[in-house]
Design a protein around this motif. Structure first.
Motif, PDB file in Angstrom:
ATOM      1  N   SER A   1       0.871  -1.145  -0.055  1.00 57.39           N
ATOM      2  CA  SER A   1      -0.104  -0.014  -0.070  1.00 57.39           C
ATOM      3  C   SER A   1       1.048   1.061  -0.047  1.00 57.39           C
ATOM      4  O   SER A   1       1.803   1.286   0.532  1.00 57.39           O
ATOM      5  CB  SER A   1      -0.942  -0.119   1.300  1.00 57.39           C
ATOM      6  OG  SER A   1      -1.603  -1.132   1.256  1.00 57.39           O
TER       7      SER A   1
ATOM      8  N   SER B   1      -3.873  10.532  -0.369  1.00 59.19           N
ATOM      9  CA  SER B   1      -4.526   9.422  -0.877  1.00 59.19           C
ATOM     10  C   SER B   1      -3.940   8.001  -0.925  1.00 59.19           C
ATOM     11  O   SER B   1      -2.688   8.061  -0.966  1.00 59.19           O
ATOM     12  CB  SER B   1      -4.973   9.702  -2.548  1.00 59.19           C
ATOM     13  OG  SER B   1      -5.526  10.713  -2.667  1.00 59.19           O
TER      14      SER B   1
ATOM     15  N   PHE C   1      -3.187   4.070  -1.962  1.00 65.21           N
ATOM     16  CA  PHE C   1      -3.766   2.674  -3.227  1.00 65.21           C
ATOM     17  C   PHE C   1      -3.173   1.800  -2.496  1.00 65.21           C
ATOM     18  O   PHE C   1      -1.897   1.550  -2.038  1.00 65.21           O
ATOM     19  CB  PHE C   1      -2.973   3.453  -4.279  1.00 65.21           C
ATOM     20  CG  PHE C   1      -3.561   4.526  -5.007  1.00 65.21           C
ATOM     21  CD1 PHE C   1      -4.592   4.524  -5.408  1.00 65.21           C
ATOM     22  CD2 PHE C   1      -2.942   5.624  -4.889  1.00 65.21           C
ATOM     23  CE1 PHE C   1      -5.307   5.670  -6.550  1.00 65.21           C
ATOM     24  CE2 PHE C   1      -3.389   6.934  -5.400  1.00 65.21           C
ATOM     25  CZ  PHE C   1      -4.624   6.993  -6.074  1.00 65.21           C
TER      26      PHE C   1
ATOM     27  N   ILE D   1      -0.492  -2.334  -4.869  1.00 65.51           N
ATOM     28  CA  ILE D   1       0.021  -1.741  -6.267  1.00 65.51           C
ATOM     29  C   ILE D   1       0.863  -2.889  -6.972  1.00 65.51           C
ATOM     30  O   ILE D   1       1.014  -4.005  -6.526  1.00 65.51           O
ATOM     31  CB  ILE D   1       1.160  -0.770  -5.812  1.00 65.51           C
ATOM     32  CG1 ILE D   1       2.239  -1.468  -4.990  1.00 65.51           C
ATOM     33  CG2 ILE D   1       0.649   0.274  -5.219  1.00 65.51           C
ATOM     34  CD1 ILE D   1       3.440  -0.575  -4.929  1.00 65.51           C
TER      35      ILE D   1
ATOM     36  N   CYS E   1      -1.315   1.256 -10.145  1.00 67.46           N
ATOM     37  CA  CYS E   1      -2.287   0.945  -9.040  1.00 67.46           C
ATOM     38  C   CYS E   1      -3.727   1.348  -9.774  1.00 67.46           C
ATOM     39  O   CYS E   1      -4.069   1.914 -10.745  1.00 67.46           O
ATOM     40  CB  CYS E   1      -2.159   2.042  -7.985  1.00 67.46           C
ATOM     41  SG  CYS E   1      -2.033   3.825  -8.342  1.00 67.46           S
TER      42      CYS E   1
ATOM     43  N   ASP F   1      -7.663   2.827  -9.265  1.00 64.93           N
ATOM     44  CA  ASP F   1      -8.732   3.720  -8.983  1.00 64.93           C
ATOM     45  C   ASP F   1     -10.052   3.670  -9.326  1.00 64.93           C
ATOM     46  O   ASP F   1     -10.379   3.975 -10.386  1.00 64.93           O
ATOM     47  CB  ASP F   1      -7.949   5.355  -9.263  1.00 64.93           C
ATOM     48  CG  ASP F   1      -8.783   6.242  -8.466  1.00 64.93           C
ATOM     49  OD1 ASP F   1      -9.299   6.002  -7.286  1.00 64.93           O
ATOM     50  OD2 ASP F   1      -8.712   7.707  -9.067  1.00 64.93           O
TER      51      ASP F   1
END
Length: 70
Positions: A16, A36, A38, A41, A53, A55
């Motif tokens: 992460s 933010s 993510f 990955i 990543c 979204d």
């Protein structure tokens, strides 16, 4: 080949990461805000300066100089 974030921590698939700077997304009116996160990955073996990543439904490619490991 080691892929490192902005702080020098080694990144691997499934890590992460957190965005450390507001980033404008090319080809979109979207902006990624600082902080933010993510998850999950994917490290790009061809280019050690980029990670992929997700979204929502889209896939983003982020440079490692703008992310840090969480």
């Amino acid at each position: 080949m080691n892929v490192k974030d902005s702080n020098g921590a080694v990144l691997a698939d499934g890590d992460s990461v957190q965005v450390i700077k507001d980033l404008k997304v090319k080809g979109s009116s979207q902006t990624l805000k600082r902080g933010s996160i993510f998850k999950s990955i994917r490290v790009d073996e061809d280019n050690p300066e980029e990670v992929e990543c997700r979204d929502g439904r889209s896939t983003l490619v982020l440079k490692t100089c703008f992310i840090k490991k969480v």
